[in-house]
Design a protein around this motif. Structure first.
Motif, PDB file in Angstrom:
ATOM      1  N   MET A 145       0.835  -1.186   0.000  1.00 56.82           N
ATOM      2  CA  MET A 145       0.000   0.000   0.000  1.00 56.82           C
ATOM      3  C   MET A 145       0.879   1.248   0.000  1.00 56.82           C
ATOM      4  SD  MET A 145      -3.354   0.305   2.280  1.00 56.82           S
ATOM      5  CE  MET A 145      -2.934   1.307   3.668  1.00 56.82           C
ATOM      6  N   GLY A 146       1.939   1.187   0.795  1.00 51.58           N
ATOM      7  CA  GLY A 146       2.850   2.337   0.837  1.00 51.58           C
ATOM      8  C   GLY A 146       3.442   2.614  -0.538  1.00 51.58           C
ATOM      9  N   ASP A 147       3.910   1.566  -1.186  1.00 50.67           N
ATOM     10  CA  ASP A 147       4.487   1.739  -2.521  1.00 50.67           C
ATOM     11  C   ASP A 147       3.446   2.284  -3.479  1.00 50.67           C
ATOM     12  OD1 ASP A 147       6.752   0.778  -1.529  1.00 50.67           O
ATOM     13  OD2 ASP A 147       6.897  -1.001  -2.799  1.00 50.67           O
ATOM     14  N   GLY A 148       2.254   1.703  -3.389  1.00 48.98           N
ATOM     15  CA  GLY A 148       1.190   2.135  -4.288  1.00 48.98           C
ATOM     16  C   GLY A 148       0.831   3.592  -4.049  1.00 48.98           C
ATOM     17  N   LEU A 149       0.740   3.956  -2.776  1.00 52.61           N
ATOM     18  CA  LEU A 149       0.414   5.348  -2.445  1.00 52.61           C
ATOM     19  C   LEU A 149       1.460   6.289  -3.002  1.00 52.61           C
ATOM     20  CD1 LEU A 149      -0.855   5.309   1.228  1.00 52.61           C
ATOM     21  CD2 LEU A 149      -2.074   6.079  -0.792  1.00 52.61           C
ATOM     22  N   ARG A 150       2.710   5.849  -2.902  1.00 51.68           N
ATOM     23  CA  ARG A 150       3.777   6.698  -3.419  1.00 51.68           C
ATOM     24  C   ARG A 150       3.619   6.875  -4.925  1.00 51.68           C
ATOM     25  NH1 ARG A 150       9.021   3.919  -3.109  1.00 51.68           N
ATOM     26  NH2 ARG A 150       7.836   2.769  -4.625  1.00 51.68           N
ATOM     27  N   ASP A 151       3.356   5.770  -5.605  1.00 51.50           N
ATOM     28  CA  ASP A 151       3.174   5.877  -7.048  1.00 51.50           C
ATOM     29  C   ASP A 151       2.014   6.804  -7.367  1.00 51.50           C
ATOM     30  OD1 ASP A 151       5.184   4.137  -7.270  1.00 51.50           O
ATOM     31  OD2 ASP A 151       3.968   2.388  -7.777  1.00 51.50           O
ATOM     32  N   LEU A 152       0.979   6.709  -6.540  1.00 49.52           N
ATOM     33  CA  LEU A 152      -0.228   7.476  -6.811  1.00 49.52           C
ATOM     34  C   LEU A 152      -0.009   8.952  -6.489  1.00 49.52           C
ATOM     35  CD1 LEU A 152      -3.268   6.949  -7.503  1.00 49.52           C
ATOM     36  CD2 LEU A 152      -3.672   7.145  -5.061  1.00 49.52           C
ATOM     37  N   LEU A 153       0.600   9.203  -5.337  1.00 50.18           N
ATOM     38  CA  LEU A 153       0.672  10.582  -4.868  1.00 50.18           C
ATOM     39  C   LEU A 153       1.796  11.346  -5.536  1.00 50.18           C
ATOM     40  CD1 LEU A 153       0.032   9.988  -1.084  1.00 50.18           C
ATOM     41  CD2 LEU A 153      -1.538  10.923  -2.776  1.00 50.18           C
ATOM     42  N   ASP A 154       2.928  10.707  -5.631  1.00 45.90           N
ATOM     43  CA  ASP A 154       4.075  11.416  -6.183  1.00 45.90           C
ATOM     44  C   ASP A 154       5.173  10.429  -6.469  1.00 45.90           C
ATOM     45  OD1 ASP A 154       6.160  12.952  -6.836  1.00 45.90           O
ATOM     46  OD2 ASP A 154       6.023  14.294  -5.122  1.00 45.90           O
ATOM     47  N   PRO A 155       5.382  10.141  -7.732  1.00 45.56           N
ATOM     48  CA  PRO A 155       6.352   9.096  -8.051  1.00 45.56           C
ATOM     49  C   PRO A 155       7.777   9.487  -7.705  1.00 45.56           C
ATOM     50  CG  PRO A 155       5.443  10.080 -10.046  1.00 45.56           C
ATOM     51  CD  PRO A 155       4.730  10.689  -8.902  1.00 45.56           C
ATOM     52  N   ARG A 156       8.022  10.733  -7.387  1.00 52.00           N
ATOM     53  CA  ARG A 156       9.412  11.115  -7.174  1.00 52.00           C
ATOM     54  C   ARG A 156       9.864  10.960  -5.732  1.00 52.00           C
ATOM     55  NH1 ARG A 156       8.467  16.700  -9.174  1.00 52.00           N
ATOM     56  NH2 ARG A 156       6.620  15.966  -8.133  1.00 52.00           N
ATOM     57  N   ILE A 157       8.902  10.901  -4.795  1.00 51.27           N
ATOM     58  CA  ILE A 157       9.371  10.899  -3.420  1.00 51.27           C
ATOM     59  C   ILE A 157       9.964   9.554  -3.053  1.00 51.27           C
ATOM     60  CG2 ILE A 157       7.812  12.682  -2.690  1.00 51.27           C
ATOM     61  CD1 ILE A 157       6.062  10.637  -1.428  1.00 51.27           C
TER      62      ILE A 157
END
Ligand SMILES: Nc1ncnc2c1ncn2[C@@H]1O[C@H](COP(=O)(O)OP(=O)(O)OP(=O)(O)O)[C@@H](O)[C@H]1O
Ligand SMILES: Nc1ncnc2c1ncn2[C@@H]1O[C@H](COP(=O)(O)OP(=O)(O)OP(=O)(O)O)[C@@H](O)[C@H]1O
Ligand SMILES: [Mg+2]
Ligand SMILES: [Mg+2]
Lengths: 273, 315, 469, 534
Positions: free
Chosen positions: A256-268
């Motif tokens: 979920m964390g990885d997915g959220l990152r992809d969703l919210l901001d791929p650069r962080i």
């Protein structure tokens, strides 16, 4: 918008456990406070889908109650980490280069330098074992994680022109931190929070495993594992089920964390240790 | 570079002083009296008092703190209350288990993580990448003590390739020493390797998006060559940070693993010492661990400079 | 034929001085193997001559004259004689002694050397258990020459010599070829310290160790029993495992409440659930294998309805909440969880707190800050603790105290039996504590090994008579 | 026979068309310039030519380099061609080099991948090449790391790498955009020299029409992924058949009509300002070196006056701005606005700050992406003791938006819903909302396309007509400064070396640095007279 696949899988996994934990407030298949020793170590059956443990308790019910403990401990520990780490990080970034900044960052390094498990053991030796102290012990080590991340994220914004514009508008650093920086690093915090949450679950399991987490009759996955470890060769399900519960819950949160990152901001980028 | 080093040294020293205060304070408030512990339930109060005097536990807090710190500065860590042997000797014995174990686990972690991370990065989005990343997700999620248990069940009890635990000592030869550390090292290393592989991959992917990779490609380097010659070393910087943190973790975090494999390492020593309220051992070992961690971080900082020439002059 | 052996035990001795600490692990390693006393225990609990070949007791029971074995020497070559006995006893009872069982020597007023092989001990009052006391590990004979390093290099008179100790891992002893008695069959023995139950199981199964004394996971014993490679010995100990109640703290100061607790407890469920069937139920604070034991379990039968009724009678119809402090051993941790559930069933809520030994000793045992706690009293013949009103459970009954005073002065076996029965009954009827079971000690060994102690009258892993097939 | 011939190239990524029907040719020794607005497909054309188009790109047409179709060549063979047959130089010299390898190694690498020669020999050739691009070994040893070089020097290293094997074709994508004018002139000279010397074909991409007109033999104008016009430079400049080409050049040479400035009355007075930064010690006990970012700067800005500030990168322009705005204290000197000091005893003077606003360069970074426009442009209200509320506030917002040519309803949108030019309008609206006495424009139009830039400049001129606007306009683009200011200051290494009425400074510079600056700036030819020097 397409949802990242890892987010979907992770969210489903996590929701299973969150749902189980929530359900346990109103209903569990059996009352785990009632022991039925003659019925101990039963293999999975219709009556007990995951079998019974060494005291004859229903393992499914134990897992549901244990999920509650794990989630509560990990969530509160993340709360402590964010609650103290984020303001510290914002402060350090607002006063970047100052003595205060240096002190905060060195303090962080220092916390990182302490062997976390040893400190957790000492904390429980001082205050006694228990869920609350596990939360504190885990929470303390979340502080520098969030402080560093916040400072790093905030620093990258402090050099941005819209922050300069806000300064030209006469806003104080504190106000800029809250109004402009915090919302912009929220993504980062959510993603890292998910990761720390999953680490918290692992940490709670480890503490409970060595007997320093939640105390009976509160169910805990780590303690279930500890209690079952010698039974692995007699009744494998007793040792396997809590272990798998930990693995799947953590896996779900990480995905979920990885997915959220992809969703919210791929650069962080999040840190994970 | 010198200034950089010196600056770091000063803050290192400061950290150690603060650390020693924190450790002493925490250990000080831990309830439980080593003398009472040693003498058990039938001891008489006068006996306990006599033992306290013998152990030097009846001084004031300041005296004991100063005594401890000045002792340490001279390399004297005091004498264990329960074992009655010099703490430095005990540490000296144990560190020959914990340090090799940590290094072994770290090497395994690096040996697994680097190829895995580089492989995954080089086939981003393809089945190979997805496979490796799936495996690392699993690796991160498995509690190492549970993993250790499974390893023992399979490799010690079922297959009997390794002994279930214990440490044969280095006198019996490097090989047998390594062998007895293999299962613990694997149990420790795999979750770490998973983390490291993920960091390696994402760091590499970041680098692959950089302009200089495009420049390298324009020179005629193939994707793979560009990755190896230009991305890997640049990607090492975040990876080094993680390696540093992992080493610290492995050194101290082996407690549970040392317990599962009954290894005579620092982790088990500290665990025993805490339950026996052998405070001087607890203080000294924690201090040593903190010291090692700080030194490792310092080394990592210096390693940055080795990897990244920009840090050498920038200070 | 194999002449060395790997023996595992749970805890590592902190040091090797049996006269300077309470840790049982010290005795486990050194008792009889390295150090010997004037008398000694056998596996069945009987007391037989040790370094003293024989003794005479004066008619008033105050003077013991011991005749020592001739030709006994310490491992460092110095001879063992009456001076050493005097030194050992005087050291143990001295003002600044750090002997954990200083009480054993309390009655001694004088130790006199008559000649190198004769020593006379004078008591201030007759003591029926003096010879028994001298068999304890805390009363072994040590030499003044080697006393300074005793903690790390023990020098005794036993059939084994201390060889080496890799702290945290293993300790090796080797045969003493100059032993005065029957020499040991083994040439060397290595003690390993494995506390984690899984690790213990794995180490046994992987045949890394040959013997495990006090195997920590009773649930695994059936597997060893079923495996032809192993034998399992289940012996008894002197450990009365009790649910101690704080007799001075309300509501436990009310005997009705204590009785209610006693009836709420299902001993068999605890023995089955926590110990997987190991252990003998007890109804009072006395070892069931002792000939003087009286079976009083009927007084505290499992009867939750009765328990609820008693609570109502005591004015607590809704039950109450108290603390349950649990030290580390698994009988306490596991048993505590079960007891908590059983008490909850009759309305008594317990807040469980797991404590480490040091913490338990300081706050629960020393500070008497507890409602309930579970502990095993492993000292032999220790019903006398009920005569001490300051002892942690704070039982103060003059009638019982008088029985004990009479007992101490009585040497006639029949009269003693009577008094002991009386004592057992008083505390059982007063429901001072919840009496659970006598701790059993399981030993797992490779098949064919003989000569291991079955029982543990005192903590000892006596290897002097151990042989491989 | 042309060296490079792109024939009806089409390119799409994930179904979106990026390039349509692009055709162009480059002959040996010829300089062909591609120009056009941002996003018109210039870089994509170049990357496709190198065979480096994104993985997901689908192409049609042909790209023939010396007869080989790049689009049909397998990757391995392309690798062999890149660097040897064709080289490429990128826009950003700061990031185009691997920071952890020495420049020598990076240049030698080009040689060593393609030719199996000993290391030492490759280094010799790298040395020679670096010398050729103006980095002689005695001053720039091969063991230098990129961070030890300036931007222009790094760009030279990148060029040395690209031409190390004397490729037949060199592609340069905006090679000088990141550099200041003087450095730009030197790099362009270098490229021109190399083409002549090696007989390379140079495909140069730039949006700077002055550079194009100056350098190119032929010009390709692109718009929306298609070539709209192409031809030999003199012909194209003369004819400009396509309206887009005309619009582009017109916007580039755009001049605005400023209303005359009112009679001088001092507003901002700067007297002897110094600002230095401490650098970390170089040696252990040595003094901490100080860098004088601004030295002894004095000037006066009159009410209603439009003052320009020019100078090359790093000369202290932004530092001065921050000091003027009261964001940072200065070491010595005084800054007063309308007589009141910007700083009073260690605190910025809010009463003064209220009268100043700023517009920054980056139209993307100047706004908090999470706020709506209404909130963004009312941020300066924070300075007011009694900020307007409710309807009054809405009216103010509407007024400000209308003033910059936007609609009041735009107030409800988020910033990502606007184009770069619109964003800059919003930035100006934010600057205007408090009716400040002074606005600072720090490179406010540098990031905009020429046509958008022209619109923003028009807007400024309009605003000057509507209200008495005083501003300080900072830019490295001399042509912009020339049209939008009444007075100008030239800054070099922290010092003002020349100041005076704009026309006077530009037509008759006195200070040598000003002269050099003007000489280096490429001039757009006067389009009305179609004259062209050979
Ligand atoms: N990797 C990519 N994936 C999808 N679209 C892309 C990618 N790279 C560029 N584009 C799109 O292709 C179009 C052309 O881009 P290109 O970079 O060639 O423009 P340009 O003319 O070089 O602009 P500039 O002057 O800003 O560099 C733009 O609309 C851009 O958004
Ligand atoms: N915070 C700082 N610390 C140290 N040095 C600084 C700092 N800010 C600026 N400098 C130095 O001061 C000098 C002037 O910088 P400034 O940013 O004012 O230049 P500039 O003219 O605005 O350049 P550009 O056109 O690139 O924006 C530079 O050499 C810069 O390196
Ligand atoms: Mg007893
Ligand atoms: Mg481009």
């Amino acid at each position: 918008m397409r949802w990242p696949r890892s987010l979907v899988v992770g969210a489903i996994l996590s929701l299973v456990f969150l749902g189980g934990a929530a359900l346990s407030f109103v209903w569990t298949p059996y009352d785990i406070e009632l022991l039925d020793i003659p019925a101990k170590l039963q293999s999975p059956s219709l009556a007990h889908p995951l079998g019974t443990d060494q005291l004859g308790r229903d393992i499914l019910s134990m897992i549901m109650m244990g999920a509650r403990t794990s989630i509560a401990v990990a969530l509160l520990a993340v709360g402590i980490g964010m609650g103290l780490g984020v303001p510290l990080g914002l402060l350090a970034a607002a006063r970047r280069g100052s003595l205060l900044d240096e002190a905060i960052m060195r303090g962080n390094d220092l916390i990182f330098a302490f062997p976390s498990l040893v400190i957790a053991i000492l904390i429980t030796a001082v205050f006694g074992a228990g869920a609350m102290n596990a939360i504190i012990a885990i929470g303390i080590f979340n502080i520098p994680v969030f402080a560093r991340l916040t400072r790093g994220g905030a620093l990258s914004f402090w050099s941005r022109e819209f922050i300069l514009a806000a300064r030209v508008s006469g806003k104080s650093p504190a106000r800029i931190s809250v109004e402009h920086i915090l919302p912009n690093i929220a993504n980062l915090m959510i993603v890292q929070g998910t990761i720390q949450f999953s680490l918290g679950i692992l940490a709670e399991a480890a503490l409970s495993y060595i007997g320093l987490g939640a105390q009976p009759p509160t169910a805990s996955w780590g303690r279930m594992l500890a209690d079952a470890q010698t039974l692995a060769s007699i009744a494998p399900h007793v040792a396997l089920v809590p272990g798998l519960a930990i693995v799947f819950m953590v896996l779900g949160l990480n995905l979920m964390g990885d997915g959220l990152r992809d969703l919210l901001d791929p650069r962080i980028r999040v840190t994970r240790t | 570079m010198i200034r950089y080093t010196l600056g770091r040294l000063v803050s290192l020293g400061l950290s150690l002083v603060v650390a020693s205060l924190v450790i002493f304070a925490v250990v000080e408030v831990v309830p439980g009296d080593p003398a009472a512990y040693m003498l058990g339930v039938n001891a008489r109060p006068d006996t306990v008092a006599a033992l306290r005097a013998e152990l030097g536990l009846d001084g004031t807090v300041q005296e004991r703190y100063l005594g401890w710190v000045t002792g340490m500065l001279q390399g004297d860590f005091g004498v264990s209350y329960t074992y009655r042997t010099p703490v430095s000797e005990m540490i000296g014995d144990r560190i020959w288990v914990s340090l090799p174990l940590a290094l072994y686990a770290l090497s395994l972690s690096v040996l697994i993580a680097f190829p895995a991370g580089i492989y995954a990065a080089s086939r981003r989005g393809r089945p190979g990448d997805i496979g490796v990343m799936g495996a690392t997700q699993l690796g991160v999620a498995i509690p190492n003590f549970w993993f250790a248990m499974i390893l023992v069940l399979i490799f010690a009890i079922k297959l009997r390739w390794f002994s279930a635990g214990g440490f044969s000592g280095w006198d019996a030869g490097v090989w047998s020493g390594l062998k007895s550390l293999t299962l613990p090292a694997i149990a420790l290393a795999l979750p770490q390797a998973a983390i490291l592989a993920r960091v390696m991959r994402s760091s590499l992917l970041d680098m692959l998006g950089e302009d200089f990779i495009r420049t390298a490609r324009a020179k005629g380097l193939s994707r793979r060559q560009a990755l190896w010659r230009h991305a890997v070393r640049n990607a090492l910087i975040p990876v080094l940070t993680i390696i540093g943190l992992q080493f610290s973790f492995l050194l101290a975090g082996g407690i549970v693993i040392e317990q599962v494999f009954f290894l005579p390492g620092l982790g088990r020593l500290i665990f025993q010492a805490i339950s026996a309220r052998d405070l001087i051992v607890v203080e000294s070992v924690v201090m040593l661990l903190v010291f090692l961690v700080i030194v490792v971080n310092f080394a990592v900082d210096l390693a940055y400079a080795a990897v990244d020439p920009r840090l050498r002059t920038r200070a | 034929q194999t002449t060395d052996i790997n023996v595992a035990m749970q805890l590592e001795p902190p040091n090797l001085d049996p006269t300077g600490g309470a840790a049982q692990a010290i005795d486990s390693v050194v008792y009889s193997n390295i150090f010997e006393g004037l008398t000694r225990f056998m596996s069945d609990g009987s007391v037989v001559p040790g370094l003293a070949e024989s003794w005479e007791i004066s008619d008033d029971g105050l003077v013991y004259t011991f005749t020592l074995h001739d030709g006994v020497s310490f491992h460092d070559g110095t001879t063992m004689d009456a001076e050493d006995v005097k030194f050992s006893l005087d050291r143990a009872r001295a003002e600044d002694s750090t002997n954990a069982q200083k009480g054993l020597f309390a009655g001694i007023t004088d130790v006199t050397v008559i000649d190198p092989l004769t020593v006379q001990v004078t008591l201030d009052a007759p003591n029926g258990s003096f010879l028994f006391n001298m068999a304890w590990g805390d009363a072994v004979i040590v030499a003044p020459e080697s006393i300074d390093d005793i903690a790390s290099t023990p020098i005794g008179t036993g059939a084994f010599k201390f060889d080496s100790w890799v702290q945290g891992d293993r300790l090796t002893i080797t045969r003493n070829d100059d032993y005065w008695g029957t020499p040991a069959a083994l040439e060397s023995a290595t003690f390993r310290f494995i506390s984690d139950p899984t690790a213990a199981f794995a180490a046994m199964m992987a045949e890394d160790v040959d013997v495990y004394v006090g195997f920590p996971a009773p649930e695994n014993l059936p597997q060893f029993e079923a495996d032809p490679r192993f034998q399992v010995l289940v012996g008894n100990t002197e450990g009365e495992t009790i649910l101690a109640m704080n007799n001075k703290m309300p509501p436990f100061d009310n005997v009705l409440v204590r009785e209610a607790v006693a009836h709420a407890i299902d001993r068999q469920a605890i023995i089955d659930g926590a110990m997987y069937g190991l252990g003998t139920p007890i109804g009072t604070h006395f070892a069931p294998h002792n000939p003087d034991y009286v079976d009083l379990t009927g007084l505290s039968e499992y009867d939750p309805d009765r328990s609820r009724a008693l609570l109502a009678e005591a004015g607590l119809p809704d039950g109450f909440t108290t603390t349950l402090k649990l030290p580390p051993p698994s009988y306490a941790r596991r048993g505590g969880e079960i007891i908590a559930a059983q008490l909850r069933a009759v309305g008594i809520e317990t807040e469980i707190e797991n404590q480490e030994w040091a913490q338990w000793l300081e706050t629960t045992f020393g500070g008497k800050d507890f409602g309930l706690t579970i502990v095993s009293h492993t000292e032999p013949m220790d019903i006398g603790i009920y005569a001490n009103p300051d002892y942690y459970f704070q039982y103060d009954n003059p009638a019982f105290q008088e029985v004990m005073t009479t007992l101490e002065a009585t040497t006639d076996p029949a009269a003693r039996s009577d008094l002991l029965a009386q004592a057992q009954r008083i505390i059982a009827e007063d429901y001072v504590n919840g009496y659970l079971f006598e701790l059993a000690v399981p030993t797992v060994a490779r098949a064919g090994i003989e000569g291991l102690w079955l029982n543990q009258p005192t903590a000892a892993i006596d290897l002097t008579g151990v042989t491989w097939p | 026979m042309s060296l490079l011939s792109i024939e009806t190239l089409g390119l799409s990524i994930g179904g979106t068309g990026i390039l349509r029907d692009v055709s162009l040719t480059v002959a040996p020794g010829e300089i062909v310039a591609i120009t056009g607005e941002s996003g018109s497909g210039k870089s994509m054309t170049a990357l496709a030519t190198m065979g480096l188009a994104p993985d997901r790109a689908a192409t049609t047409g042909r790209i023939l380099l010396d007869g080989t179709d790049i689009l049909a060549t397998p990757e391995a063979q392309l690798c062999a061609m890149r660097g040897r047959e064709m080289g490429m130089v990128f826009q950003e010299p700061m990031t185009a080099l691997n920071p952890v390898q020495t420049i020598g190694a990076q240049v030698a690498e080009t040689i060593r991948i393609h030719e199996n020669i000993p290391k030492a020999q490759a280094r010799d050739r790298a040395r020679a090449m670096l010398t050729r691009v103006g980095l002689p070994e005695d001053r720039f040893p091969l063991s230098r790391y990129p961070h030890e070089l300036s931007g222009g020097q790094r760009q030279r290293v990148v060029i040395a790498m690209a031409i190390a094997l004397r490729p037949k074709l060199l592609i340069a994508d905006e090679p000088t955009t990141a550099l200041d004018v003087t450095t730009q002139a030197r790099i362009l000279d270098l490229l021109r020299g190399l083409t002549e010397e090696f007989g390379m074909g140079l495909l140069m991409i730039t949006h700077d029409l002055a550079v194009v007109a100056d350098m190119a033999d032929r010009i390709v104008v692109m718009q929306n992924g298609a070539v709209v016009e192409t031809g030999a430079t003199p012909d194209l400049l003369r004819e400009m058949r396509h309206p887009y080409t005309r619009a582009l050049f017109a916007a580039s040479a755009h001049a605005v009509d400023l209303p005359p400035a009112p009679a001088p009355a001092p507003l901002l007075e700067v007297r002897g300002v110094h600002r230095s930064y401490r650098r970390p010690r170089r040696s252990l006990f040595g003094p901490r070196p100080e860098i004088q970012a601004v030295r002894d700067v004095s000037f006066t800005l009159n009410r209603g006056e439009r003052l320009g500030l020019v100078g090359e990168s790093g000369c202290g322009k932004s530092t001065l701005t921050r000091a003027l705005l009261g964001l940072e204290p200065v070491q010595s000197g005084s800054i007063t606005l309308g007589g009141a000091p910007v700083w009073t005893d260690r605190h910025p003077n809010l009463a003064v700050r209220r009268q100043m606003q700023v517009v920054f360069q980056d139209p993307y970074g100047s706004f908090n992406p999470r706020h709506r426009v209404s909130r963004l442009i009312t941020e300066p209200f924070h300075l007011l003791p009694d900020p307007p509320q409710g309807a009054a506030r809405d009216r103010k917002v509407a007024e400000a938006l209308t003033a910059v040519g936007l609609a009041p309803k735009d107030a409800r949108k988020y910033i990502h819903e606007f184009s770069g030019g619109q964003r800059q309008r919003i930035a100006i609206a934010r600057a205007l909302i408090n009716d400040p006495a002074l606005i600072v424009f720090d490179e406010a139009v540098s990031a905009l396309d020429v046509s958008v830039r022209a619109q923003v400049l028009d807007l400024l001129a309009d605003l000057c007509r509507q209200r008495p606007l005083s501003y300080l306009f900072i830019s490295h683009d001399l042509s912009v400064v020339r049209t939008i200011t009444d007075k100008v200051m030239v800054m070099q290494a922290g010092e003002i070396v020349e100041q005076g009425p704009t026309e006077q400074v530009f037509s008759a510079p006195r200070h040598p640095y000003t002269k050099a600056l003007l000489a280096a700036a490429p001039q757009l030819p006067d389009l009305r007279t179609t004259a062209h020097a050979p």
